[in-house]
Design a protein around this motif. Structure first.
Motif: not given
Length: 900
Positions: A655-659, A675-685, A734-737, A741-744
């Motif tokens: 479920d991607l909604s919160t991310w 907040v959110g840069a880490h999510i976009f990073r793994v998306f782009m990776a 990200l979830q495995s670690q 989603p709200t981590d800076a």
């Protein structure tokens, strides 16, 4: 043999009324260090009748005053160049003695002697032992030390002054310091000892070949032997542990094979940079301005060291150079400034030699038989209770060392098999290196540093100066912006270039090899030899890509052709790089910012040049630190639209909604508080693997910034949406670690130095600082201009000093898998020595930092001070005038330390 080509302390009161402790270091170069040099390398300098007082002290006595300002930056003043270099060598040794000593061990092919057979460098499963042996032998074959011995007597007086002075300054520090007081990495080690000028010059030969010969020193040169011969070296001393030595020799060959295979892209030397030269049209002062942003390793020999060197009336330059260089390399003086970026050019060529029938040691060129010659080398290997001497014979053509091309590429034949270019003949391979001779290295940068205007600066390259493997981007106080690919590039004839282009067009295998950075030439005929010019066999000035503008020039490691899209550069040798080809994301973003200086990209980002649309020095370092990223600006709006459509419907069971909600609130930047840069990073990776197939607007040479673009609309917003699948894969990592989603970003991304262990000691490295939150993004994955990145090598760059390295998760830009107590993104490369500079009516004004700080000694006050400043976005002024230096001497207790 193959012939290819005295301390005195003075307290004085400063203008502020405080006392400055000035250490003026003086010695007689030919007497104090007697016995450190052999008779062939006497550093006493030229005879009295030929002394140039700007270069050498007339009486032979060296004297330098060294003062440190904020950040531990040494400002060196001396009456002659050799004395200034003496002060520089002393200061660098104070801060980085272990790194410098290890560099000399490497250049002397003595790693195995001091550190053992080799570290457990895991190129591939089962291949981990003996790399020191491979390196030591390879550097001998590449004439690293022997070439320096041959070059040294022919150096210019300027180069001799710099090398001899730096050497004596380093030796002064080593001789006066108790061995137990060296940093933990080299305390009480017998390999930390006085060096000779030839030692230092040999180190320069390795630096010069970072983008050429060094790429072959992990196995390709070592494995080059005729059919039926083993590349394993032979013991020539008595051996007590026979079984251990025999097993070692087997492992050495396996390590060499894995090392050769590991080098898949010879066009990528693991270094990057941004540089802008801003002309009078776009600066507040109507003069020139410079953005300098090298992306170099935070560890090892490629660290940059900041210094100002002044010889009144002769030289006054402030900049930073690689460790060991006797003069800084990315610099400014009163009238001009420049930076370097790694070029797309090629510094070597391979040759396919056609062998004589029935003779693997003779090749035929233009119908004439030529011998493949041999040289035999020995190295010492520390194997614990005993030292074993190993011997190996290496092979050479007229071009240079032979090379095991088949060990690098499965598409190329082994020695004695049918050729790739000459399919009906048996062949062998060799290479020629444009940077095999670096005797003029210091002359180039000294001349650049002494130039006072554009014409004098350009004359350095007209007179065959080379910056080895970099471009040069320049600005001056007259408002000129200048770019040149100033690297060493082989000069091929028009016919040879036509043949290269023909082969690329007609052979996918040849084109693939060329794309890997290898230019394979036919050694059967001399028509593909390098063509001699006034600059030897290298492309001369008038045939190099270059551009002068009054608005701007830039380079971020893409091809020269898009230096400024208002004036494309075309028609140059393909060995300079591709024309009309896609440019990397940092280049696209940099040009976008220059072309759209009133567009912040995202609302929370500052305008590149402020409200007036004209750059000043502080705005230029702000451009680096605005932490914009190309891919966020290109793809985030589209990704958010698809997030809205998919809602809470799972993608790959996630479920991607919160991310997605976090991404919708992200400022689009890679700041610590983003907040959110880490999510976009793994998306782009993950999504970057789909770019070639998913983008619907192809690259257009008419619009290199805007294309390629536009994700496919097929299945948009569904469970099979390519973009959403990439996001789901990234979120899963990200979830495995346990990352939320709200981590800076600053809670996940950090710099943390590690080490404290001598090479070959078998000890375990330790962290030497607490985590320091780090801003910026990965240049390739995030497309961030302020490019940083993770390094997984377990050793400091170019060295055998162990470090704590992360094990990472695939397609995450280096996210740690949590093993060994490492989490998040442990950054170890990227923005290093960086600054913004403008020329004013009062001279240059510059602001910047050395992100990893000046010293590699964990006990030094300059070990992490600037790292914290980088984290806090707290730049400092780069002091240049005497008044500024005097006003900013570093306090220590109740005194101000000028040097020691």
């Amino acid at each position: 043999m193959n012939k290819y080509k005295e301390d005195t302390m003075n307290l004085r009161k400063t203008p502020s009324g405080r006392y400055a402790l000035s250490l003026t270091v003086a010695l007689l170069g030919s007497t104090l260090l007697a016995g450190c040099f052999d008779s062939d390398n006497d550093s006493s300098g030229p005879s009295q009748a030929k002394v140039d007082p700007n270069l050498f002290p007339s009486g032979g006595q060296l004297e330098a005053t060294i003062r440190r300002t904020t950040g531990g930056v040494p400002h060196i003043v001396a009456d002659d160049l050799k004395s200034a270099a003496f002060g520089h060598g002393y200061a660098q040794a104070q801060d980085n003695v272990c790194m410098l000593a290890e560099a000399v061990v490497k250049a002397r092919s003595e790693r195995a002697k001091y550190f053992g057979p080799g570290p457990d460098v895991q190129f591939a499963p089962g291949a981990s032992v003996g790399l020191n042996i491979i390196n030591d032998f390879s550097y001998k074959a590449q004439q690293i030390y022997a070439g320096a011995e041959a070059e040294f007597p022919n150096l210019s007086p300027e180069s001799r002054a710099l090398i001899e002075g730096f050497t004596e300054g380093y030796n002064r520090y080593v001789n006066e310091t108790d061995v137990s007081q060296f940093p933990a990495e080299c305390a009480n080690q017998d390999w930390v000892k006085p060096i000779t000028p030839v030692d230092l010059l040999a180190h320069y030969r390795i630096v010069g070949q970072y983008a050429s010969g060094a790429l072959f020193a992990t196995g390709a040169v070592f494995l080059a032997v005729p059919p039926g011969e083993s590349p394993a070296p032979t013991p020539v001393s008595s051996v007590t542990n026979v079984d251990e030595v025999n097993q070692l020799l087997k492992n050495v060959v396996a390590t060499a094979e894995a090392g050769a295979k590991s080098q898949t892209n010879f066009a990528d030397m693991g270094l990057a940079s941004n540089a802008w030269g801003i002309g009078s049209e776009l600066t507040e002062q109507g003069r020139g301005a410079l953005l300098a942003n090298p992306h170099f390793p935070y560890t090892g020999h490629r660290r940059l060291y900041e210094v100002q060197m002044t010889v009144p009336g002769y030289l006054n330059v402030h900049g930073a150079g690689l460790l060991g260089t006797a003069i800084p390399l990315i610099n400014f003086n009163e009238n001009l400034a420049w930076s370097h970026t790694v070029t797309t050019s090629r510094r070597f060529t391979w040759y396919e030699l056609v062998l004589k029938d029935g003779d693997n040691l003779t090749y035929v060129k233009d119908g004439v038989e030529k011998p493949i010659t041999t040289e035999t080398y020995q190295i010492e290997v520390n194997m614990g209770p005993q030292t074993v001497t190993l011997e190996r014979t290496f092979y050479f053509s007229e071009y240079g060392p032979m090379i095991a091309a088949n060990a690098v590429s499965n598409q190329l034949p082994a020695w004695g098999q049918n050729g790739a270019l000459n399919s009906s003949s048996l062949v062998a391979h060799t290479y020629r290196d444009a940077n095999a001779n670096t005797g003029g290295l210091l002359d180039t940068w000294l001349s650049m540093s002494r130039a006072s205007n554009l014409e004098e600066f350009q004359a350095v390259f007209q007179n065959c100066g080379s910056t080895l493997w970099t471009n040069t981007t320049y600005a001056d106080d007259q408002g000129n912006a200048f770019y040149i690919d100033s690297s060493s590039v082989p000069n091929l004839s028009e016919k040879a270039i036509a043949l290269v282009n023909f082969r690329r067009a007609g052979s996918a295998a040849y084109a693939g090899l060329f794309d890997q950075g290898v230019t394979l030439l036919d050694g059967r005929l001399s028509q593909e030899d390098w063509v001699e010019t006034a600059c030897g066999p290298l492309v001369p000035y008038d045939q190099k890509p270059k551009l002068v503008r009054s608005d701007w020039v830039q380079n971020s490691n893409s091809s020269y052709w898009s230096t400024n899209p208002d004036e494309f550069l075309t028609g140059f040798s393909p060995l300079f790089g591709e024309e009309k080809a896609p440019i990397n994301p940092r280049t696209r973003l940099g040009i976008k910012m220059l072309q759209n200086i009133m567009d912040p990209g995202f609302p929370d980002a500052p305008l590149p040049a402020g409200q007036d649309g004209k750059f000043n020095a502080e705005e230029l370092i702000g451009v680096i630190w605005n932490n914009r990223a190309w891919y966020a600006e290109q793809f985030l709006p589209e990704l958010l639209q698809r997030c809205t459509v998919i809602g809470s419907t799972p993608v790959n069971s996630i479920d991607l909604s919160t991310w997605c909600q976090t991404l919708s609130n992200w400022d689009g930047l890679y700041n610590q508080d983003s907040v959110g840069a880490h999510i976009f990073r793994v998306f782009m990776a993950n999504y970057r693997n789909d770019l070639d197939s998913d983008l619907t607007t192809p690259f257009s040479p008419a619009d290199p910034v805007g294309t390629p673009a536009d994700p496919s609309e097929e299945n948009a917003g569904t469970e099979t949406d390519t973009m959403l699948l990439a996001l789901a894969n990234g979120v899963s990592a990200l979830q495995s670690q346990g990352i939320q989603p709200t981590d800076a970003l600053g809670a996940l991304q950090y710099y943390r130095a590690s080490g404290g262990i001598a090479p070959g000691s078998g000890g375990t490295p330790v962290f030497q600082t607490q985590p320091i939150p780090w801003h910026g993004g990965d240049g390739n994955i995030d497309g961030a201009f302020n490019a940083i990145g993770v390094v997984t090598d377990p050793f400091l760059e170019d060295t055998r000093f162990p470090r704590i390295a992360p094990s990472t998760i695939a397609n995450t830009a280096g996210l740690s898998d949590g093993s060994d107590g490492i989490d998040g993104w442990l950054m170890a490369r990227g923005t290093s020595w960086h600054f913004g500079l403008e020329f004013t009516d009062n001279g240059p004004q510059a602001y910047g930092l050395v992100s990893y700080s000046q010293s590699t000694d964990a006990m030094s006050p300059y070990f992490s001070d600037q790292s914290q400043q980088y984290s806090d976005k707290d730049y400092r002024q780069l002091f240049f005038t005497e008044a500024d230096i005097q006003a900013n001497l570093v306090p220590q207790g109740e005194t101000v330390i000028s040097t020691q």
